[in-house]
Design a protein around this motif. Structure first.
Motif, PDB file in Angstrom:
ATOM      1  N   PRO A  61       0.813  -1.225   0.000  1.00 52.22           N
ATOM      2  CA  PRO A  61       0.000   0.000   0.000  1.00 52.22           C
ATOM      3  C   PRO A  61       0.846   1.274   0.000  1.00 52.22           C
ATOM      4  O   PRO A  61       0.545   2.230  -0.710  1.00 52.22           O
ATOM      5  N   GLU A  62       1.926   1.278   0.819  1.00 53.58           N
ATOM      6  CA  GLU A  62       2.808   2.445   0.851  1.00 53.58           C
ATOM      7  C   GLU A  62       3.524   2.638  -0.485  1.00 53.58           C
ATOM      8  O   GLU A  62       3.678   3.766  -0.964  1.00 53.58           O
ATOM      9  N   LEU A  63       3.953   1.521  -1.100  1.00 47.58           N
ATOM     10  CA  LEU A  63       4.634   1.603  -2.392  1.00 47.58           C
ATOM     11  C   LEU A  63       3.709   2.183  -3.454  1.00 47.58           C
ATOM     12  O   LEU A  63       4.091   3.084  -4.206  1.00 47.58           O
ATOM     13  N   ALA A  64       2.476   1.682  -3.511  1.00 46.13           N
ATOM     14  CA  ALA A  64       1.519   2.170  -4.506  1.00 46.13           C
ATOM     15  C   ALA A  64       1.209   3.645  -4.287  1.00 46.13           C
ATOM     16  O   ALA A  64       1.193   4.437  -5.241  1.00 46.13           O
ATOM     17  N   THR A  65       0.986   4.031  -3.031  1.00 41.65           N
ATOM     18  CA  THR A  65       0.658   5.432  -2.726  1.00 41.65           C
ATOM     19  C   THR A  65       1.779   6.367  -3.133  1.00 41.65           C
ATOM     20  O   THR A  65       1.549   7.418  -3.748  1.00 41.65           O
ATOM     21  N   SER A  66       3.015   6.006  -2.815  1.00 44.07           N
ATOM     22  CA  SER A  66       4.152   6.879  -3.079  1.00 44.07           C
ATOM     23  C   SER A  66       4.456   7.002  -4.572  1.00 44.07           C
ATOM     24  O   SER A  66       4.689   8.102  -5.075  1.00 44.07           O
ATOM     25  N   VAL A  67       4.445   5.881  -5.283  1.00 41.76           N
ATOM     26  CA  VAL A  67       4.749   5.927  -6.716  1.00 41.76           C
ATOM     27  C   VAL A  67       3.672   6.678  -7.483  1.00 41.76           C
ATOM     28  O   VAL A  67       3.972   7.483  -8.375  1.00 41.76           O
ATOM     29  N   VAL A  68       2.402   6.438  -7.142  1.00 40.21           N
ATOM     30  CA  VAL A  68       1.303   7.163  -7.808  1.00 40.21           C
ATOM     31  C   VAL A  68       1.416   8.651  -7.535  1.00 40.21           C
ATOM     32  O   VAL A  68       1.209   9.493  -8.434  1.00 40.21           O
ATOM     33  N   ALA A  69       1.762   9.023  -6.296  1.00 41.54           N
ATOM     34  CA  ALA A  69       1.925  10.443  -5.958  1.00 41.54           C
ATOM     35  C   ALA A  69       3.035  11.075  -6.795  1.00 41.54           C
ATOM     36  O   ALA A  69       2.904  12.205  -7.267  1.00 41.54           O
ATOM     37  N   ALA A  70       4.123  10.334  -6.986  1.00 39.55           N
ATOM     38  CA  ALA A  70       5.232  10.859  -7.791  1.00 39.55           C
ATOM     39  C   ALA A  70       4.812  11.019  -9.252  1.00 39.55           C
ATOM     40  O   ALA A  70       5.152  12.012  -9.903  1.00 39.55           O
ATOM     41  N   MET A  71       4.065  10.064  -9.777  1.00 43.45           N
ATOM     42  CA  MET A  71       3.610  10.135 -11.162  1.00 43.45           C
ATOM     43  C   MET A  71       2.639  11.297 -11.371  1.00 43.45           C
ATOM     44  O   MET A  71       2.534  11.848 -12.461  1.00 43.45           O
ATOM     45  N   LYS A  72       1.919  11.676 -10.292  1.00 44.06           N
ATOM     46  CA  LYS A  72       0.994  12.802 -10.371  1.00 44.06           C
ATOM     47  C   LYS A  72       1.673  14.120  -9.986  1.00 44.06           C
ATOM     48  O   LYS A  72       1.010  15.110  -9.710  1.00 44.06           O
ATOM     49  N   LYS A  73       3.009  14.109  -9.976  1.00 43.94           N
ATOM     50  CA  LYS A  73       3.803  15.298  -9.684  1.00 43.94           C
ATOM     51  C   LYS A  73       3.611  15.793  -8.245  1.00 43.94           C
ATOM     52  O   LYS A  73       3.707  16.995  -7.973  1.00 43.94           O
ATOM     53  N   ASN A  74       3.339  14.875  -7.339  1.00 42.26           N
ATOM     54  CA  ASN A  74       3.254  15.214  -5.915  1.00 42.26           C
ATOM     55  C   ASN A  74       4.177  14.298  -5.099  1.00 42.26           C
ATOM     56  O   ASN A  74       3.739  13.637  -4.154  1.00 42.26           O
ATOM     57  N   PRO A  75       5.459  14.257  -5.459  1.00 46.20           N
ATOM     58  CA  PRO A  75       6.356  13.314  -4.788  1.00 46.20           C
ATOM     59  C   PRO A  75       6.571  13.608  -3.315  1.00 46.20           C
ATOM     60  O   PRO A  75       6.962  12.727  -2.551  1.00 46.20           O
ATOM     61  N   GLU A  76       6.308  14.858  -2.884  1.00 50.34           N
ATOM     62  CA  GLU A  76       6.513  15.186  -1.473  1.00 50.34           C
ATOM     63  C   GLU A  76       5.560  14.413  -0.567  1.00 50.34           C
ATOM     64  O   GLU A  76       5.813  14.244   0.632  1.00 50.34           O
ATOM     65  N   ILE A  77       4.436  13.944  -1.151  1.00 52.56           N
ATOM     66  CA  ILE A  77       3.489  13.157  -0.358  1.00 52.56           C
ATOM     67  C   ILE A  77       4.147  11.865   0.127  1.00 52.56           C
ATOM     68  O   ILE A  77       3.815  11.329   1.179  1.00 52.56           O
ATOM     69  N   ALA A  78       5.084  11.356  -0.665  1.00 47.71           N
ATOM     70  CA  ALA A  78       5.738  10.090  -0.335  1.00 47.71           C
ATOM     71  C   ALA A  78       6.425  10.148   1.021  1.00 47.71           C
ATOM     72  O   ALA A  78       6.370   9.178   1.796  1.00 47.71           O
ATOM     73  N   ILE A  79       7.086  11.263   1.327  1.00 46.36           N
ATOM     74  CA  ILE A  79       7.805  11.370   2.594  1.00 46.36           C
ATOM     75  C   ILE A  79       6.839  11.292   3.770  1.00 46.36           C
ATOM     76  O   ILE A  79       7.076  10.566   4.741  1.00 46.36           O
ATOM     77  N   GLY A  80       5.742  12.037   3.700  1.00 51.27           N
ATOM     78  CA  GLY A  80       4.753  11.988   4.772  1.00 51.27           C
ATOM     79  C   GLY A  80       4.179  10.593   4.932  1.00 51.27           C
ATOM     80  O   GLY A  80       3.980  10.106   6.059  1.00 51.27           O
ATOM     81  N   ASN A  81       3.916   9.945   3.809  1.00 54.76           N
ATOM     82  CA  ASN A  81       3.383   8.581   3.832  1.00 54.76           C
ATOM     83  C   ASN A  81       4.362   7.617   4.493  1.00 54.76           C
ATOM     84  O   ASN A  81       3.978   6.813   5.352  1.00 54.76           O
ATOM     85  N   ILE A  82       5.637   7.717   4.124  1.00 51.72           N
ATOM     86  CA  ILE A  82       6.657   6.802   4.643  1.00 51.72           C
ATOM     87  C   ILE A  82       6.928   7.058   6.123  1.00 51.72           C
ATOM     88  O   ILE A  82       6.983   6.123   6.933  1.00 51.72           O
ATOM     89  N   ILE A  83       7.106   8.326   6.480  1.00 51.30           N
ATOM     90  CA  ILE A  83       7.407   8.650   7.879  1.00 51.30           C
ATOM     91  C   ILE A  83       6.261   8.238   8.792  1.00 51.30           C
ATOM     92  O   ILE A  83       6.461   7.621   9.841  1.00 51.30           O
ATOM     93  N   GLY A  84       5.026   8.567   8.376  1.00 50.64           N
ATOM     94  CA  GLY A  84       3.865   8.188   9.175  1.00 50.64           C
ATOM     95  C   GLY A  84       3.765   6.683   9.344  1.00 50.64           C
ATOM     96  O   GLY A  84       3.503   6.179  10.443  1.00 50.64           O
ATOM     97  N   SER A  85       3.992   5.947   8.262  1.00 49.76           N
ATOM     98  CA  SER A  85       3.924   4.485   8.312  1.00 49.76           C
ATOM     99  C   SER A  85       5.013   3.908   9.218  1.00 49.76           C
ATOM    100  O   SER A  85       4.747   3.016  10.034  1.00 49.76           O
ATOM    101  N   ASN A  86       6.243   4.422   9.099  1.00 53.14           N
ATOM    102  CA  ASN A  86       7.347   3.906   9.915  1.00 53.14           C
ATOM    103  C   ASN A  86       7.112   4.124  11.406  1.00 53.14           C
ATOM    104  O   ASN A  86       7.371   3.235  12.232  1.00 53.14           O
ATOM    105  N   LEU A  87       6.636   5.317  11.760  1.00 52.84           N
ATOM    106  CA  LEU A  87       6.367   5.610  13.164  1.00 52.84           C
ATOM    107  C   LEU A  87       5.213   4.754  13.679  1.00 52.84           C
ATOM    108  O   LEU A  87       5.260   4.235  14.801  1.00 52.84           O
ATOM    109  N   PHE A  88       4.189   4.604  12.861  1.00 55.31           N
ATOM    110  CA  PHE A  88       3.035   3.787  13.236  1.00 55.31           C
ATOM    111  C   PHE A  88       3.463   2.336  13.437  1.00 55.31           C
ATOM    112  O   PHE A  88       3.020   1.670  14.390  1.00 55.31           O
TER     113      PHE A  88
END
Length: 318
Positions: free
Chosen positions: A221-248
């Motif tokens: 799920p994290e991989l799909a969210t981050s790659v899709v965000a990058a393809m939609k020119k919103n790669p900064e979303i990936a960091i929030g997604n990854i950091i939130g997931s890692n802490l959780f």
């Protein structure tokens, strides 16, 4: 048959996570809960639900190496592989607060886990164990993190997430929650049984299976969210997604698993925990220095190579 269990279990986990998240978010929206609070809690919880399902199922079955390896492997995969892939698609801009607060918090979480899993070295205990007390400490860190997240959300734009939550009829929302929860429980059991069966059948340790196959599977799920965000020119979303997931993963999922039953990390070594700490430090280092708060493509390639090196070492160690 074990591979079939693994695949069916993973499909059920992902579908169940989506259903549970959509249903819960819809009900929360009907109750007029802030969209930002929903995003920080229910949606954030949803992307890490596969890890939660697998880790708790593993802990209850006495497979601590899969439970711990799932979290350690998922966080390493998130930080090195997913961020690396996302940076190759588009450079990732990191905010100043993320560099100063969120990524250091990820480093802290990894260090806390390293300390909790080193009873032999620190206390001269007969064996390492992530005890129920350690689990409660991790959950306390999670509560502090959630309080911090809700506090900073007051300074962000509520409208930015308003349209992301689809309001469903009440009966459909309840159905999504019940069916999603059932799929998570049943899928988690299938996935863990398949992983244990593969490990035993191939003579591979459960720790290696947990850090590799299980970790990658639950991080989809994290991989799909981050790659899709990058393809939609919103790669900064990936960091929030990854950091939130890692802490959780560390604070909540491992905290819950250890609170339910003590975890004995027999096959997870300090090398794995140190690699977890190093991956977060490497991400912070790249964001702070070379690209002026931008993860460039060549830095993404280095992150990818680091994950490949770690995985290669695991295979050689088998």
């Amino acid at each position: 048959m074990n591979i079939l269990y693994l695949i069916i279990g993973l499909i059920l986990i992902i579908l169940g996570a989506n259903g549970l998240t959509d249903g819960a978010a819809s009900i929360a929206k009907k109750l007029k809960v802030s969209s930002l609070v929903i995003g920080l809690t229910i949606v954030g919880f949803g992307t890490s639900t596969p890890e939660l399902s697998v880790s708790i199922s593993s802990a209850l079955k006495g497979s601590a190496d899969i439970a711990i390896g799932n979290i350690v492997g998922s966080n390493i995969f998130n930080t090195l592989f997913i961020v690396g892939c996302t940076a190759l698609v588009a450079p990732i801009v990191i905010t100043r607060n993320t560099i100063r607060r969120e990524i250091p918090l990820c480093i802290l979480a990894s260090v806390v886990l390293l300390i909790c899993a080193n009873d032999v070295f620190l206390d001269h205990a007969p064996m390492n164990v992530i005890s129920s007390t350690d689990g409660l400490i991790l959950l306390c860190f999670f509560i502090l993190f959630m309080g911090y997240s809700i506090a900073i959300s007051k300074n962000t734009n509520e409208k930015a997430t308003e349209t992301e939550i689809k309001v469903l009829p009440l009966w459909k929302s309840i159905t999504f929650i019940i069916v999603g929860l059932a799929a998570l429980i049943f899928g988690g059991q299938l996935f863990v049984n398949g992983a244990i069966g593969i490990a035993r059948g191939m003579g591979i340790s459960e720790a290696v299976i947990g850090v590799t196959i299980v970790a990658v599977g639950t991080s989809l799920p994290e991989l799909a969210t981050s790659v899709v965000a990058a393809m939609k020119k919103n790669p900064e979303i990936a960091i929030g997604n990854i950091i939130g997931s890692n802490l959780f993963n560390i604070f909540f999922i491992l905290g819950c698993s250890a609170t339910i039953t003590p975890l004995f990390p027999k096959g997870i070594s300090n090398f794995d925990f140190l690699w977890l700490v190093a991956s977060s430090i490497l991400l912070w280092f790249f964001g702070l220095f070379f690209g002026k708060r931008i993860i460039m493509r060549f830095e993404g390639m280095i992150l990818l190579l680091a994950w490949i090196a770690y995985t290669t070492w695991l295979i050689i160690r088998m």
